[in-house]
Design a protein around this motif. Structure first.
Motif, PDB file in Angstrom:
ATOM      1  N   GLU A  25       0.817  -1.211   0.000  1.00  0.00           N
ATOM      2  CA  GLU A  25       0.000   0.000   0.000  1.00  0.00           C
ATOM      3  C   GLU A  25       0.850   1.261   0.000  1.00  0.00           C
ATOM      4  O   GLU A  25       0.487   2.260  -0.616  1.00  0.00           O
ATOM      5  CB  GLU A  25      -0.960   0.006   1.200  1.00  0.00           C
ATOM      6  N   GLN A  26       1.997   1.228   0.687  1.00  0.00           N
ATOM      7  CA  GLN A  26       2.886   2.402   0.684  1.00  0.00           C
ATOM      8  C   GLN A  26       3.456   2.649  -0.709  1.00  0.00           C
ATOM      9  O   GLN A  26       3.556   3.790  -1.166  1.00  0.00           O
ATOM     10  CB  GLN A  26       4.005   2.198   1.705  1.00  0.00           C
ATOM     11  N   TRP A  27       3.832   1.568  -1.396  1.00  0.00           N
ATOM     12  CA  TRP A  27       4.320   1.729  -2.761  1.00  0.00           C
ATOM     13  C   TRP A  27       3.216   2.277  -3.663  1.00  0.00           C
ATOM     14  O   TRP A  27       3.453   3.129  -4.517  1.00  0.00           O
ATOM     15  CB  TRP A  27       4.814   0.385  -3.314  1.00  0.00           C
ATOM     16  N   ARG A  28       2.010   1.774  -3.458  1.00  0.00           N
ATOM     17  CA  ARG A  28       0.887   2.250  -4.264  1.00  0.00           C
ATOM     18  C   ARG A  28       0.581   3.717  -3.976  1.00  0.00           C
ATOM     19  O   ARG A  28       0.214   4.477  -4.888  1.00  0.00           O
ATOM     20  CB  ARG A  28      -0.337   1.371  -4.008  1.00  0.00           C
ATOM     21  N   GLU A  29       0.746   4.116  -2.740  1.00  0.00           N
ATOM     22  CA  GLU A  29       0.562   5.529  -2.393  1.00  0.00           C
ATOM     23  C   GLU A  29       1.575   6.392  -3.141  1.00  0.00           C
ATOM     24  O   GLU A  29       1.240   7.466  -3.665  1.00  0.00           O
ATOM     25  CB  GLU A  29       0.727   5.733  -0.891  1.00  0.00           C
ATOM     26  N   ASP A  62       0.693  -0.618 -10.842  1.00  0.00           N
ATOM     27  CA  ASP A  62      -0.070  -0.746  -9.600  1.00  0.00           C
ATOM     28  C   ASP A  62      -0.496  -2.201  -9.380  1.00  0.00           C
ATOM     29  O   ASP A  62      -0.395  -2.733  -8.265  1.00  0.00           O
ATOM     30  CB  ASP A  62      -1.293   0.167  -9.654  1.00  0.00           C
ATOM     31  N   MET A  63      -0.936  -2.863 -10.435  1.00  0.00           N
ATOM     32  CA  MET A  63      -1.350  -4.264 -10.321  1.00  0.00           C
ATOM     33  C   MET A  63      -0.156  -5.190 -10.080  1.00  0.00           C
ATOM     34  O   MET A  63      -0.280  -6.228  -9.436  1.00  0.00           O
ATOM     35  CB  MET A  63      -2.083  -4.686 -11.595  1.00  0.00           C
ATOM     36  N   GLN A  64       1.013  -4.816 -10.588  1.00  0.00           N
ATOM     37  CA  GLN A  64       2.197  -5.680 -10.493  1.00  0.00           C
ATOM     38  C   GLN A  64       2.917  -5.572  -9.159  1.00  0.00           C
ATOM     39  O   GLN A  64       3.679  -6.473  -8.790  1.00  0.00           O
ATOM     40  CB  GLN A  64       3.178  -5.328 -11.624  1.00  0.00           C
ATOM     41  N   ILE A  65       2.711  -4.494  -8.432  1.00  0.00           N
ATOM     42  CA  ILE A  65       3.485  -4.210  -7.221  1.00  0.00           C
ATOM     43  C   ILE A  65       3.565  -5.381  -6.252  1.00  0.00           C
ATOM     44  O   ILE A  65       4.667  -5.699  -5.749  1.00  0.00           O
ATOM     45  CB  ILE A  65       2.958  -2.935  -6.525  1.00  0.00           C
ATOM     46  N   PRO A  66       2.470  -6.087  -5.940  1.00  0.00           N
ATOM     47  CA  PRO A  66       2.576  -7.187  -4.966  1.00  0.00           C
ATOM     48  C   PRO A  66       3.549  -8.287  -5.375  1.00  0.00           C
ATOM     49  O   PRO A  66       4.044  -9.028  -4.511  1.00  0.00           O
ATOM     50  CB  PRO A  66       1.135  -7.732  -4.889  1.00  0.00           C
ATOM     51  N   ASN A 378       6.722   7.958   0.742  1.00  0.00           N
ATOM     52  CA  ASN A 378       7.170   6.794   1.500  1.00  0.00           C
ATOM     53  C   ASN A 378       8.581   6.341   1.138  1.00  0.00           C
ATOM     54  O   ASN A 378       9.432   6.176   2.002  1.00  0.00           O
ATOM     55  CB  ASN A 378       6.183   5.636   1.296  1.00  0.00           C
ATOM     56  N   SER A 379       8.832   6.141  -0.137  1.00  0.00           N
ATOM     57  CA  SER A 379      10.151   5.667  -0.567  1.00  0.00           C
ATOM     58  C   SER A 379      11.193   6.773  -0.563  1.00  0.00           C
ATOM     59  O   SER A 379      12.385   6.498  -0.518  1.00  0.00           O
ATOM     60  CB  SER A 379      10.061   5.089  -1.979  1.00  0.00           C
ATOM     61  N   LYS A 380      10.715   8.034  -0.628  1.00  0.00           N
ATOM     62  CA  LYS A 380      11.594   9.210  -0.734  1.00  0.00           C
ATOM     63  C   LYS A 380      12.360   9.254  -2.047  1.00  0.00           C
ATOM     64  O   LYS A 380      13.328  10.010  -2.191  1.00  0.00           O
ATOM     65  CB  LYS A 380      12.582   9.289   0.456  1.00  0.00           C
TER      66      LYS A 380
END
Length: 555
Positions: A25-29, A62-66, A378-380
């Motif tokens: 979720e943080q990556w998606r944010e 977004d779909m691939q992130i997990p 999140n990632s900066k």
């Protein structure tokens, strides 16, 4: 903003460790933050790519992130930003040289390799390496990881931020040294080393480059220095002019035998009290007081700086009237000529009698430049996004680069032996009549066959190979120059030749039709306008042709 970013090769990798892994979720944010920021503040970036294409890429990632590793997510995000095809716009997987570290980045280490590749005219070579791999220096690269060299370059292409092919061949070799980018692009399967197959001294061998921390002293603003613990393929005992005084932004040398003043200008920045104003005043004074017959301004390594420092350079050259003439003033350009230096090149083209030599530049002639930094929450990771449109040439000028009038590429052997094809081309150059001038002369003499043959020979000349996109324009301009003098039959000769040379060009037929109309040949004009419409049915040229036919039929 006054400053335009130094060439994108300065995007140097450096990742901090010891951070808690980000959640899906943080990556998606972060991804949605990037999407929203671009749409709300930087919609100018939808210049080479549509908003829908950008949104589709966001949705796909977004779909691939997990299912992705953190480094893969970061690299794929940088790929999305690279879609804009704007040289200044990129997503830093790493702070740029001189850029303040945000102190918080993805957990995965990004690793670089102790090798510098360079694409010469005869292939990709290992230009310099850490001393540990000294036996590899000078090797021609045949295979990188799992792929032949050409395939590896194409695999890395979507991840590279660049505007034209020159920008790609300049930047891609750096991306080829980032293990995580190579892995994401499927060039390698592992993350701790890179196997490279090279050919050297007639033998093939495989070099295994191990990952290593990045040494910042490998890089400099001018791009002309390497770390002391590296070795370079260059072997000549005397460095050529363009490689001397590498850490200095500017240098000047008088070549007495050829009465040539050579200026290397490798950063559009003041160098302490060695200001641009002071330097170029000294240049003018030297020209006034010495026997100077040629001036060479070498900006092949100039990646930009402060655009507002260009004015004293232009005014100084204009002031030096005895060398601001065709055949006397030359400018060497190349794949690192970018940003504020592209603006300098534009102004030289517009205001001086310059002859460009070397390679094309790596920037569009009109372009989006100055950037603002957007830090993902999140990632900066930092996205550097262009917002300012720099346009100091005709707004209709869509050239992808400034092409040299005289092409001069460097081979690997040239580099090793300290030869400079650009300098040699200038010193041996004898000023000749331009394509446009010669075509006008032959048309005025009604020498149609000779005009066609001259144009063909000019196009075939390898020294003119980068100027290809200008041949049609120059002949078209020559035709209109004659029409403006009411020499309609002579204009028709050239504009008809243009349709023979460029039979797929709607504009060539549109111009030919206008010359026929000027000659009173309405039916032929209509038929020719109809060809233009066929070749550009829904574009501006086709629309113009339709309007002209309506006018003819209405009279």
């Amino acid at each position: 903003m006054k400053n335009i970013c130094i060439f994108i090769i300065c995007t140097i990798l450096h990742i901090q460790s010891g951070q808690t892994q980000l959640t899906t979720e943080q990556w998606r944010e972060d991804l949605q933050f990037l999407k929203t920021r671009v749409h709300n503040k930087y919609d100018n970036l939808f210049y080479n790519v549509t908003a829908q294409e950008f949104d589709n890429a966001i949705a796909t990632l977004d779909m691939q992130i997990p299912n992705l590793q953190p480094y893969e997510i970061a690299v794929e995000m940088s790929k999305i930003v690279a879609m804009f095809s704007i040289g200044h716009t990129n997503l830093w997987l790493f702070p740029a040289h001189g850029h303040q570290d945000n102190g918080s980045v993805p957990t995965s280490h990004f690793n670089t390799l102790p090798v510098k590749f360079y694409k010469f005219s005869d292939g990709l070579f290992i230009q310099s390496v850490d001393k540990k791999y000294e036996n590899a220096v000078g090797g021609k690269v045949l295979k990188i990881g799992n792929m032949e060299t050409s395939h590896a370059l194409e695999a890395i292409r979507p991840y590279v931020a660049y505007e034209n092919e020159q920008g790609f061949i300049s930047n891609a070799p750096f991306y080829l040294t980032i293990l995580e980018v190579l892995n994401t692009a499927k060039i390698i399967d592992q993350l701790d080393y890179l196997p490279v197959v090279i050919s050297k001294n007639g033998k093939e061998q495989t070099i295994r480059f191990e990952k290593t921390p990045l040494s910042m002293d490998r890089f400099s603003t001018t791009g002309l220095t390497i770390s002391n613990d590296w070795v370079d393929a260059y072997s000549s005992s005397e460095k050529p002019l363009w490689m001397r005084s590498g850490m200095e932004y500017r240098s000047m040398e008088y070549l007495k035998d050829t009465k040539t003043l050579y200026i290397r200008h490798s950063a559009t920045l003041n160098d302490g009290d060695k200001t641009i104003v002071k330097f170029f005043k000294e240049m003018v004074d030297f020209i006034d007081t010495h026997d100077v017959e040629k001036l060479i301004l070498d900006v092949r390594m100039n990646g930009g700086g402060n655009n507002y420092l260009n004015k004293p350079i232009i005014t100084s050259i204009i002031q030096a009237q005895k060398i601001n003439q065709k055949g006397k003033f030359y400018c060497i350009i190349g794949r690192r000529t970018f940003s504020a230096c592209q603006n300098l090149v534009n102004e030289l083209e517009k205001y001086t009698e310059v002859t460009f030599v070397g390679e094309p530049t790596s920037e569009n002639v009109n372009f989006y430049g100055d950037t603002k930094q957007e830090v993902l929450p999140n990632s900066k990771l930092t996205a550097s996004l262009s917002w300012m449109w720099w346009q100091n040439l005709d707004p209709r000028d869509k050239r992808k680069w400034t092409a040299p009038h005289i092409a001069a590429d460097m081979s690997f052997e040239d580099y090793v032996n300290g030869k400079d094809p650009s300098l040699e081309a200038i010193l041996s150059h004898q000023q000749t009549v331009s394509l446009k001038e010669k075509m006008i002369e032959l048309a005025e003499q009604k020498k149609t066959d000779k005009a066609l043959e001259f144009a063909k020979s000019y196009i075939r000349n390898p020294q003119n190979r980068y100027y290809e996109d200008r041949f049609e324009v120059d002949i078209n301009d020559a035709g209109y120059a004659l029409m403006n003098k009411d020499k309609f039959q002579e204009a028709y000769i050239l504009l008809n030749i243009n349709t023979q040379l460029y039979p797929e060009s709607a504009n060539a037929y549109d111009s030919k039709a206008e010359s026929l109309l000027k000659l009173g040949k309405k039916e032929e004009a209509i038929k020719t306008y109809q060809i233009a419409i066929y070749k550009d049915p829904n574009g501006p040229i086709g629309d113009n042709a339709k309007r002209q036919i309506e006018k003819i039929k209405g009279n």
